[in-house]
Enzyme design. Structure first.
Site, PDB file in Angstrom:
ATOM      1  CE  LYS A  22     -24.971 -36.549 -27.548  1.00 13.72           C
ATOM      2  NZ  LYS A  22     -23.591 -35.284 -27.652  1.00 13.72           N
ATOM      3  CG  ASN A  23     -24.994 -36.242 -31.735  1.00  8.62           C
ATOM      4  OD1 ASN A  23     -24.596 -35.540 -30.480  1.00  8.62           O
ATOM      5  ND2 ASN A  23     -23.444 -36.670 -31.211  1.00  8.62           N
ATOM      6  CB  CYS A 116     -14.450 -31.412 -24.904  1.00  7.25           C
ATOM      7  SG  CYS A 116     -13.797 -32.690 -25.560  1.00  7.25           S
ATOM      8  NE  ARG A 121     -15.310 -31.974 -30.257  1.00 13.03           N
ATOM      9  CZ  ARG A 121     -16.606 -32.568 -29.887  1.00 13.03           C
ATOM     10  NH1 ARG A 121     -16.210 -33.089 -28.685  1.00 13.03           N
ATOM     11  NH2 ARG A 121     -17.938 -32.177 -30.548  1.00 13.03           N
ATOM     12  CG  ASP A 303     -20.273 -39.931 -31.929  1.00 11.73           C
ATOM     13  OD1 ASP A 303     -21.196 -38.953 -32.146  1.00 11.73           O
ATOM     14  OD2 ASP A 303     -18.921 -39.587 -31.741  1.00 11.73           O
ATOM     15  NE  ARG A 396     -22.100 -33.611 -22.153  1.00 10.23           N
ATOM     16  CZ  ARG A 396     -21.181 -33.155 -22.940  1.00 10.23           C
ATOM     17  NH1 ARG A 396     -20.210 -33.622 -22.461  1.00 10.23           N
ATOM     18  NH2 ARG A 396     -21.372 -32.608 -24.054  1.00 10.23           N
TER      19      ARG A 396
HETATM   20  C1  EPZ Z   1     -20.103 -33.925 -33.589  1.00 10.59           C
HETATM   21  O1  EPZ Z   1     -19.486 -32.954 -33.193  1.00 10.59           O
HETATM   22  C2  EPZ Z   1     -20.887 -34.746 -32.953  1.00 10.59           C
HETATM   23  N1  EPZ Z   1     -21.728 -33.778 -31.653  1.00 10.59           N
HETATM   24  C3  EPZ Z   1     -19.738 -35.524 -31.503  1.00 10.59           C
HETATM   25  O2  EPZ Z   1     -20.218 -36.303 -30.952  1.00 10.59           O
HETATM   26  C4  EPZ Z   1     -19.303 -36.605 -33.063  1.00 10.59           C
HETATM   27  O3  EPZ Z   1     -18.563 -37.229 -32.108  1.00 10.59           O
HETATM   28  C5  EPZ Z   1     -18.389 -35.828 -34.288  1.00 10.59           C
HETATM   29  O4  EPZ Z   1     -19.730 -35.364 -34.403  1.00 10.59           O
HETATM   30  C6  EPZ Z   1     -18.382 -36.533 -35.282  1.00 10.59           C
HETATM   31  O5  EPZ Z   1     -18.654 -37.086 -36.074  1.00 10.59           O
HETATM   32  C7  EPZ Z   1     -22.837 -33.063 -32.037  1.00 10.59           C
HETATM   33  O6  EPZ Z   1     -23.305 -33.309 -33.495  1.00 10.59           O
HETATM   34  C8  EPZ Z   1     -22.994 -32.251 -30.510  1.00 10.59           C
HETATM   35  P1  EPZ Z   1     -16.422 -32.432 -36.147  1.00 10.59           P
HETATM   36  P2  EPZ Z   1     -19.071 -31.565 -33.832  1.00 10.59           P
HETATM   37  O7  EPZ Z   1     -16.800 -30.864 -36.314  1.00 10.59           O
HETATM   38  O8  EPZ Z   1     -19.271 -31.336 -34.749  1.00 10.59           O
HETATM   39  C9  EPZ Z   1     -12.296 -31.900 -36.934  1.00 10.59           C
HETATM   40  C10 EPZ Z   1     -21.201 -36.879 -28.854  1.00 10.59           C
HETATM   41  O9  EPZ Z   1     -20.376 -38.500 -28.444  1.00 10.59           O
HETATM   42  N2  EPZ Z   1     -12.732 -29.836 -36.670  1.00 10.59           N
HETATM   43  O10 EPZ Z   1     -16.992 -33.732 -37.174  1.00 10.59           O
HETATM   44  O11 EPZ Z   1     -17.661 -31.181 -32.791  1.00 10.59           O
HETATM   45  C11 EPZ Z   1     -12.465 -31.932 -35.759  1.00 10.59           C
HETATM   46  O12 EPZ Z   1     -11.558 -32.377 -34.417  1.00 10.59           O
HETATM   47  C12 EPZ Z   1     -20.395 -35.967 -29.483  1.00 10.59           C
HETATM   48  O13 EPZ Z   1     -22.102 -37.222 -28.928  1.00 10.59           O
HETATM   49  C13 EPZ Z   1     -11.382 -29.264 -37.249  1.00 10.59           C
HETATM   50  O14 EPZ Z   1     -10.711 -29.798 -37.664  1.00 10.59           O
HETATM   51  O15 EPZ Z   1     -17.775 -32.779 -34.662  1.00 10.59           O
HETATM   52  C14 EPZ Z   1     -12.518 -33.149 -35.433  1.00 10.59           C
HETATM   53  O16 EPZ Z   1     -11.066 -33.754 -35.365  1.00 10.59           O
HETATM   54  C15 EPZ Z   1     -18.806 -36.486 -29.567  1.00 10.59           C
HETATM   55  N3  EPZ Z   1     -11.840 -28.026 -37.495  1.00 10.59           N
HETATM   56  C16 EPZ Z   1     -13.134 -33.492 -36.492  1.00 10.59           C
HETATM   57  O17 EPZ Z   1     -13.184 -32.222 -36.843  1.00 10.59           O
HETATM   58  C17 EPZ Z   1     -13.108 -27.556 -37.896  1.00 10.59           C
HETATM   59  O18 EPZ Z   1     -14.238 -26.561 -37.779  1.00 10.59           O
HETATM   60  C18 EPZ Z   1     -14.321 -33.532 -36.518  1.00 10.59           C
HETATM   61  O19 EPZ Z   1     -15.186 -32.724 -35.898  1.00 10.59           O
HETATM   62  C19 EPZ Z   1     -14.178 -28.750 -37.058  1.00 10.59           C
HETATM   63  C20 EPZ Z   1     -13.941 -29.788 -36.921  1.00 10.59           C
END
Ligand code: EPZ
Length: 416
Positions: A22-23, A116, A121, A303, A396
């Protein structure tokens, strides 16, 4: 509102074929926005999130034909560079359209995704990175309004955000000059997106390491690509095999995408055998506790934290689980405790003391992976029935999970 009913206590046996990630599929679909000619993606999973992104991209004028597991995406006539709030809020990954729209058209209006269940996020790293590439960014009525001809630049991410790395990578493909992204995320899904973009004519090197270099090009063309297998779905089915004291083989898996997870699973005493793209998991002599700290790739994946916790609820001994990636990713704890789990929470740390058995109960899913954890707990519960409500969360990220678990011997059904 569908529910999933489970009567646990049956060891799972058999083989299950893992679907496309998915990701990876979601950012790959967004990357197709960069192409002036049609693209083809194979091994696309049939998930709600894919259908939602299909709707968003079609709304922009992309012609999409999704048949079976292959998707034709034609972005040659994309006329609208806007992603509407009512769709973005439903699936935050649609924020990935910002980078490609900006890179190709020099303008974009994308709704802020909002928070969410697992955390606020924010998208600050996405936005400061795009500003470093020369975009002017404004926030108007809950939308990010971005414009500008992008210029290559050096940018260090404050945190190796997966989404920010993907957005910046896609934007940089069309920036003038060279972009170096430091402290970039290293997930396999990013390597998959970079491979697709390079097939489209991009010049990306270093994907999968923390320094990604992109030499901007004037245009990107069509390409064909097959999505990598879903490592999180793989881990979820392996946990189901171990937690139910069964014997499950996941086919079409990429064991090297799960090294940290498989190491932890072996630490519990589970027997894991990797043969090519098959991973077999058994727990002939039961399984013990282990300690987990979630980290960005290649560390233990956040995840798989909730699903692993469900298994550790009935392991011998106590496990300490530290969630370092999201601020509120223990939504499954209260529900697991309703099933008899013994868990103490202290901030981002959960201490899970193994109990003899869980018992079925009506539980509520809150987010995608927490709902998978509740299904696993239901499979493990030795008495009673578990009714998991709000299963749209699980749809999802998992295709027809109840049919595939049924095929492994679970007593599980979906009721309308
Ligand atoms: C991706 O989300 C995945 N989703 C998530 O999977 C996964 O848990 C996550 O990466 C971490 O591996 C998709 O790929 C569609 P991040 P993403 O930006 O990109 C902080 C699932 O269950 N952050 O790496 O949103 C954020 O708050 C989903 O399949 C900032 O602070 O994750 C978090 O604490 C859930 N500022 C951390 O980084 C930003 O601009 C990791 O978030 C961006 C992120």
């Amino acid at each position: 509102m569908d529910k999933i009913l489970i009567r646990g206590g049956h060891p799972l046996h058999g083989k299950v074929f893992v679907r496309g990630a998915k990701n990876a599929a979601l950012p790959l679909m967004a990357a197709a926005l960069l192409s002036e000619t049609p693209c083809v993606l194979h091994n696309i999973p049939c998930l709600h999130d894919v259908f939602t992104l299909d709707k968003i991209l079609s709304g922009m004028g992309m012609r999409i034909d999704f048949t079976g597991r292959s998707m034709n995406l034609d972005a040659s006539d994309v006329a609208c560079q806007e992603a509407p709030y009512d769709l973005v809020r439903r699936m935050r990954a649609s924020f990935f359209v910002l980078g490609p729209l900006l890179g190709r058209f020099g303008k974009a209006r994308v709704s802020l995704p909002g928070g969410c269940a697992i955390g606020t996020r924010p998208v600050d790293i996405h936005l400061t990175g795009l500003e470093a590439l020369g975009a002017s960014i404004a926030i108007e009525d809950g939308y990010v309004v971005a414009s500008g001809r992008l210029k290559g630049a050096d940018f260090t991410l404050d945190y190796p955000s997966v989404g920010a790395t993907e957005n910046l990578l896609m934007a940089a493909c069309r920036a003038e000059g060279v972009t170096r992204l430091s402290n970039a995320a290293r997930e396999p899904e990013i390597v998959d997106v970079a491979a697709f973009l390079n097939r489209m004519g991009a010049q990306i090197s270093g994907a999968g390491t923390d320094l990604i270099t992109v030499v901007g090009v004037d245009a990107l063309g069509g390409a064909e690509h097959s999505v990598i297998p879903d490592r999180i779905e793989t881990g979820t089915f392996l946990l189901a095999g171990v937690a139910t004291h069964g014997d499950v083989t996941v086919q079409n898996a990429h064991a090297d995408h799960l090294a940290s997870f498989l190491k932890k699973l072996r630490e519990t005493g589970a027997e894991i055998e990797v043969t090519g793209t098959h991973i077999r998991a058994r727990a002939v002599n039961g399984f013990r506790s282990t300690d987990i700290t979630t980290q960005p790739y290649p560390g233990f994946p956040t995840d798989l934290q909730a699903q692993t916790m469900a298994m550790l609820c009935v392991a011998e001994g106590a496990s300490v689980i530290r969630e370092m990636v999201f601020e509120n990713r223990f939504m499954q704890v209260a529900e697991l405790m309703r099933m008899g789990a013994d868990i103490d929470l202290d901030g981002n740390t959960a201490v899970v003391r193994g109990v003899k058995a869980l018992s079925g109960a009506p539980v509520m899913a809150s987010d995608l992976r927490a709902s998978a954890a509740l299904v696993l707990a239901g499979l493990v519960a030795e008495k009673g029935e578990t009714a998991v409500a709000r299963v749209y969360h699980i749809d999802r990220g998992y295709e027809r999970i109840e049919e595939r678990l049924n095929a492994l011997g679970a007593d599980i059904q979906r009721v309308r």
